[in-house]
Design a protein around this motif. Structure first.
Motif, mmCIF file in Angstrom:
data_model
loop_
_atom_site.group_PDB
_atom_site.id
_atom_site.type_symbol
_atom_site.label_atom_id
_atom_site.label_comp_id
_atom_site.label_asym_id
_atom_site.label_seq_id
_atom_site.Cartn_x
_atom_site.Cartn_y
_atom_site.Cartn_z
ATOM 1 N N UNK A 141 0.849 -1.179 0.000
ATOM 2 C CA UNK A 141 0.000 0.000 0.000
ATOM 3 C C UNK A 141 0.889 1.235 0.000
ATOM 4 N N UNK A 142 0.637 2.140 -0.918
ATOM 5 C CA UNK A 142 1.458 3.347 -1.028
ATOM 6 C C UNK A 142 0.555 4.516 -1.407
ATOM 7 N N UNK A 143 0.942 5.695 -0.993
ATOM 8 C CA UNK A 143 0.182 6.891 -1.363
ATOM 9 C C UNK A 143 0.511 7.318 -2.794
ATOM 10 N N UNK A 144 -0.421 8.016 -3.395
ATOM 11 C CA UNK A 144 -0.191 8.544 -4.736
ATOM 12 C C UNK A 144 1.090 9.386 -4.750
ATOM 13 N N UNK A 145 1.884 9.191 -5.789
ATOM 14 C CA UNK A 145 3.166 9.870 -5.892
ATOM 15 C C UNK A 145 4.326 9.069 -5.336
ATOM 16 N N UNK A 146 4.013 7.997 -4.643
ATOM 17 C CA UNK A 146 5.053 7.173 -4.043
ATOM 18 C C UNK A 146 5.652 6.178 -5.016
ATOM 19 N N UNK A 191 10.512 -1.185 -11.221
ATOM 20 C CA UNK A 191 10.556 -0.002 -10.380
ATOM 21 C C UNK A 191 9.407 0.906 -10.790
ATOM 22 N N UNK A 192 8.540 1.209 -9.843
ATOM 23 C CA UNK A 192 7.349 2.013 -10.126
ATOM 24 C C UNK A 192 7.440 3.314 -9.349
ATOM 25 N N UNK A 193 7.521 4.421 -10.052
ATOM 26 C CA UNK A 193 7.584 5.749 -9.448
ATOM 27 C C UNK A 193 6.349 6.551 -9.825
ATOM 28 N N UNK A 194 6.136 7.630 -9.101
ATOM 29 C CA UNK A 194 4.993 8.521 -9.372
ATOM 30 C C UNK A 194 3.702 7.726 -9.508
ATOM 31 N N UNK A 195 3.472 6.847 -8.568
ATOM 32 C CA UNK A 195 2.311 5.962 -8.652
ATOM 33 C C UNK A 195 1.005 6.735 -8.556
ATOM 34 N N UNK A 196 0.009 6.232 -9.279
ATOM 35 C CA UNK A 196 -1.317 6.841 -9.333
ATOM 36 C C UNK A 196 -2.345 5.825 -8.837
ATOM 37 N N UNK A 197 -3.491 6.296 -8.359
ATOM 38 C CA UNK A 197 -4.532 5.346 -7.931
ATOM 39 C C UNK A 197 -4.911 4.352 -9.030
#
Length: 123
Positions: A11-16, A85-91
């Motif tokens: 679980x990560x916040x948006x942008x994480x 590697x996943x950056x700038x994650x979005x919902x």
């Protein structure tokens, strides 16, 4: 029989950011590429990224438009491990992520699916 074990979701916040791993064992056909797919609730599984080996130390990478510039696929051949590697994650990146061997350039999966790893991005 190829075995695929995905890990690293959470679980990560948006942008994480998150880094997924895929341990692959039993591979015998070096002509196949490796790829990541994802399946969101109520949706079909979709292609995310793939990596094709040019040589032991060189490769080409390919991405779905929705993740281009934010995700990076890589592999460690010595460890038989694939990474995402996943950056700038979005919902909208929320999904179960899977790895698989794929037919090069058509990205059709080759093997049975593993259990996947859940990625949840909160807004």
């Amino acid at each position: 029989q190829v075995q695929l074990v995905e890990s690293g979701g959470g679980l990560v916040q948006a942008g994480g950011s998150l880094r997924l791993s895929c341990a692959a064992s039993g591979r015998t056909n070096s002509n196949y590429a490796m790829g990541w797919f994802r399946q969101a609730p109520g949706k079909e599984r979709e292609f995310v990224a793939a990596i094709t080996a040019i040589s032991w130390s060189d490769s080409n990478t390919y991405y779905a438009d929705s993740v281009k510039g934010r995700f990076t696929i890589s592999s460690d051949n010595a460890k038989n491990t694939l990474y995402l590697q996943m950056n700038s994650l979005k919902p909208e990146d929320t999904a179960v992520y899977y790895c698989n061997e794929v037919h090069p350039f058509i990205w059709r999966p080759v093997d049975s699916w593993g259990q996947g790893t859940q990625v949840t991005v909160s807004s």
